[in-house]
Design a protein around this motif. Structure first.
Motif, PDB file in Angstrom:
ATOM      1  N   UNK A   1       0.829  -1.201   0.000  1.00  0.00           N
ATOM      2  CA  UNK A   1       0.000   0.000   0.000  1.00  0.00           C
ATOM      3  C   UNK A   1       0.866   1.254   0.000  1.00  0.00           C
ATOM      4  N   UNK A   2       0.258   2.344  -0.452  1.00  0.00           N
ATOM      5  CA  UNK A   2       0.904   3.640  -0.336  1.00  0.00           C
ATOM      6  C   UNK A   2       0.553   4.263   1.015  1.00  0.00           C
ATOM      7  N   UNK A   3       1.472   5.073   1.527  1.00  0.00           N
ATOM      8  CA  UNK A   3       1.310   5.674   2.844  1.00  0.00           C
ATOM      9  C   UNK A   3       1.406   7.191   2.762  1.00  0.00           C
ATOM     10  N   UNK A   4       0.929   7.828   3.841  1.00  0.00           N
ATOM     11  CA  UNK A   4       1.065   9.268   4.044  1.00  0.00           C
ATOM     12  C   UNK A   4       1.551   9.511   5.460  1.00  0.00           C
ATOM     13  N   UNK A   5       2.203  10.638   5.677  1.00  0.00           N
ATOM     14  CA  UNK A   5       2.568  11.098   7.010  1.00  0.00           C
ATOM     15  C   UNK A   5       1.790  12.370   7.322  1.00  0.00           C
ATOM     16  N   UNK A   6       1.214  12.437   8.517  1.00  0.00           N
ATOM     17  CA  UNK A   6       0.530  13.634   9.000  1.00  0.00           C
ATOM     18  C   UNK A   6       1.256  14.138  10.242  1.00  0.00           C
ATOM     19  N   UNK A   7       1.454  15.455  10.336  1.00  0.00           N
ATOM     20  CA  UNK A   7       1.980  16.065  11.563  1.00  0.00           C
ATOM     21  C   UNK A   7       0.821  16.775  12.255  1.00  0.00           C
ATOM     22  N   UNK A   8       0.535  16.369  13.499  1.00  0.00           N
ATOM     23  CA  UNK A   8      -0.567  16.962  14.272  1.00  0.00           C
ATOM     24  C   UNK A   8      -0.002  17.896  15.336  1.00  0.00           C
ATOM     25  N   UNK A   9      -0.469  19.161  15.329  1.00  0.00           N
ATOM     26  CA  UNK A   9      -0.048  20.161  16.307  1.00  0.00           C
ATOM     27  C   UNK A   9      -1.038  20.212  17.458  1.00  0.00           C
ATOM     28  N   UNK A  10      -0.555  19.947  18.670  1.00  0.00           N
ATOM     29  CA  UNK A  10      -1.430  20.010  19.841  1.00  0.00           C
ATOM     30  C   UNK A  10      -1.848  21.445  20.144  1.00  0.00           C
TER      31      UNK A  10
END
Length: 411
Positions: free
Chosen positions: A370-379
Motif C-alpha cells: 500500500x501507499x502511505x502518508x505522514x501527518x503532523x498533528x499540532x497540539x
C-alpha cells in the motif's frame, strides 16, 4: 505561518468548495448521494466539501452507539468520499476555523428556532452565535475579522403575509419574486447592517420546507404548514478599509469568492426538508510561501529496527511535547485511522536548524504494498499542519538484505 517576502510573487490559486446543508429529520442516509455531492459532474474538480446536517437522530440508542462507533451519516459520506482522497477532520460543534494559505476562514452550521412567530428569536440567535465565537489561540482574530465566513443551516426563516394558497400557486408557476419580498431573511437583511454584510445567491429553486416525507408534495397534514426557504447558505467576505482623502488606497490581497451554483435537490425525499448546496470558486494569492511543517518521505531511511522520518518546520512554529506524527494508508477516512504514530519529542533522533528526525519502530509498520502518508498533528493548534506526498515502504525482507541506500521508499 511564516509570512512570505513581500517581493516574492506567488501565483493565484483557485479552490473549489462545495457546501451542503440538510435537515435530515432523524432519517437514515439514502442509498445514493451522487447528485448531492456532484460526483457525476465531470466539469467540477472539487477541493473541499463542507457538509452541515441538522436533526440527526439523537435518541438514546444513537447517543450510545455514537460513543463507540461513527454515526451513520459520517460513515456514509466517508464511504463515498474517502476513495477520492477526502479526509474527515477531527473538528466538531457549530464552528470550524480553518486557515487557507494564510487567510482566516470560519464555517458555521446552525439550526435556528422554528415557527412563523419566532422571527425575533431567530435574529437574536444569529447575533448571539457571532458574539460567542471566541478562539483559544491569542493570535486568531475575531470572527468578523476573518477573511471569509460561510454560514449555513436550517435557519427557519418563513414567508410572511401571503396565505397558503397564494404561496403554493406562486411555487407551482415558478413565480418567486413576490415571495422573495416577504421572505423574513430578505427583510431582515434590508434593515440589519450586520446581516446585510452576508451575501446569498438568488433563490431560483422552490422553497425547501415543508414536504411530506418520501414525496415531493408540500405538507398535506392537518397543519398544512406554509412552504418556506428555511435552508440557506450565506457568506461574508472581510470588508476592506475604505480609502479617504487622507489615507491612500492600500492594495488588498487577492481573495475573491465566486458563486457557481445555488440549488436545492428535489431528488431526495427522506426528510421534510430538501437539501441545498452551493458551489464556490475561491481565488486567492497565498500569503505564505511554505507550510508550517514539511514532511520529507523521500528522506525516509531504515536503521536497524527503526524507520527514520525527516521533517522541517518554519522558524515561528511553536511545537509542543504533545505533537505527533501519524503514518496512514492512502484512502484513510479520519485522523484517527493511523497505522502507527510517534510523539515528536519522545521519539526524536536528531535536530538542527529547521530539520528534525524521529523514528518509528519498524515492527509497527505492516508489510504491504500500500501507499502511505505522514501527518503532523499540532497540539497547540488542534490541527494537522503538515501532510506528506504518498510513498511506499519496501518490505522488511528486502530491507534486511539490501544495502541501506536502497531502502528508500518508492515515491
Amino acid at each position: 505561518m511564516a509570512a512570505m517576502n513581500p517581493q516574492t510573487e506567488l501565483r493565484v490559486r483557485t479552490l473549489s468548495i462545495h457546501v451542503v446543508t440538510w435537515n435530515v429529520a432523524s432519517a437514515a442516509p439514502p442509498p445514493d448521494l451522487s447528485d448531492l455531492l456532484q460526483l457525476n459532474n465531470l466539469n467540477l474538480n472539487l477541493d473541499v466539501y463542507v457538509i452541515g446536517l441538522q436533526e440527526m437522530n439523537c435518541g438514546i440508542m444513537s447517543l450510545l452507539s455514537d460513543t463507540a462507533f461513527e454515526d451513520p451519516w459520517s460513515s456514509f459520506f466517508m464511504d463515498v468520499l474517502s476513495p477520492l482522497s477526502f479526509v474527515k477532520g477531527n473538528k466538531g460543534g457549530v464552528n470550524i476555523f480553518l486557515k487557507f494559505y494564510g487567510y482566516y476562514v470560519s464555517i458555521i452550521n446552525c439550526h435556528l428556532p422554528p415557527h412563523m412567530a419566532n422571527n425575533d428569536q431567530r435574529l437574536e440567535h444569529f447575533d448571539r452565535i457571532l458574539e460567542m465565537q471566541n478562539f483559544e489561540a491569542q493570535d486568531i482574530p475575531n470572527i468578523l475579522d476573518h477573511d471569509l465566513v460561510l454560514w449555513f443551516g436550517d435557519m427557519n426563516f418563513r414567508i410572511e403575509d401571503f396565505g397558503l394558497h397564494f404561496v403554493r400557486e406562486s411555487i407551482k408557476n415558478q413565480c418567486y419574486s413576490d415571495l422573495w419580498e416577504k421572505d423574513q431573511l430578505s427583510i431582515a437583511k434590508r434593515h440589519d447592517p450586520l446581516l446585510r454584510e452576508f451575501q446569498e445567491g438568488p433563490l431560483l429553486f422552490p422553497p425547501t420546507y415543508k414536504f411530506d416525507k418520501n414525496s415531493n408534495n408540500y405538507d398535506t397534514s392537518e397543519k398544512k404548514r406554509k412552504p418556506a426557504w428555511t435552508d440557506r447558505i450565506l457568506w461574508r467576505l472581510k470588508r476592506q478599509p475604505q480609502a479617504t482623502i487622507h489615507t491612500p488606497t492600500l492594495s488588498a490581497p487577492h481573495f475573491t469568492l465566486f458563486l457557481r451554483s445555488y440549488v436545492s435537490h428535489m431528488l431526495y425525499s427522506i426528510s421534510d426538508h430538501k437539501p441545498v448546496t452551493s458551489t464556490f470558486d475561491l481565488e486567492l494569492k497565498p500569503l505564505v510561501s511554505a507550510p508550517l511543517i514539511t514532511l520529507l518521505p523521500e528522506s525516509l531511511c531504515t536503521e536497524e529496527s527503526d524507520l527514520l522520518i525527516s521533517y522541517s518546520l518554519t522558524a515561528d512554529f511553536l511545537s509542543s511535547p504533545w505533537d505527533w506524527i501519524g503514518l496512514y494508508k492512502v484512502g484513510l477516512r479520519h485522523i484517527n485511522d493511523y497505522v502507527s504514530y510517534v510523539w515528536v519529542r519522545d521519539n526524536q533522533v536528531s535536530f538542527s536548524d529547521g530539520l528534525n528526525q524521529v523514528y518509528i519502530d519498524i515492527s509497527d509498520i505492516p508489510e504491504t504494498e500500500d501507499q502511505f502518508l505522514l501527518f503532523y498533528y499540532s497540539n497547540n493548534l488542534h490541527s494537522v499542519v503538515g501532510i506528506s506526498k504518498p510513498f511506499k515502504i519496501q518490505p522488511r525482507s528486502f530491507l534486511a538484505e539490501g544495502p541501506l541506500d536502497e531502502a528508500q521508499p518508492q515515491i
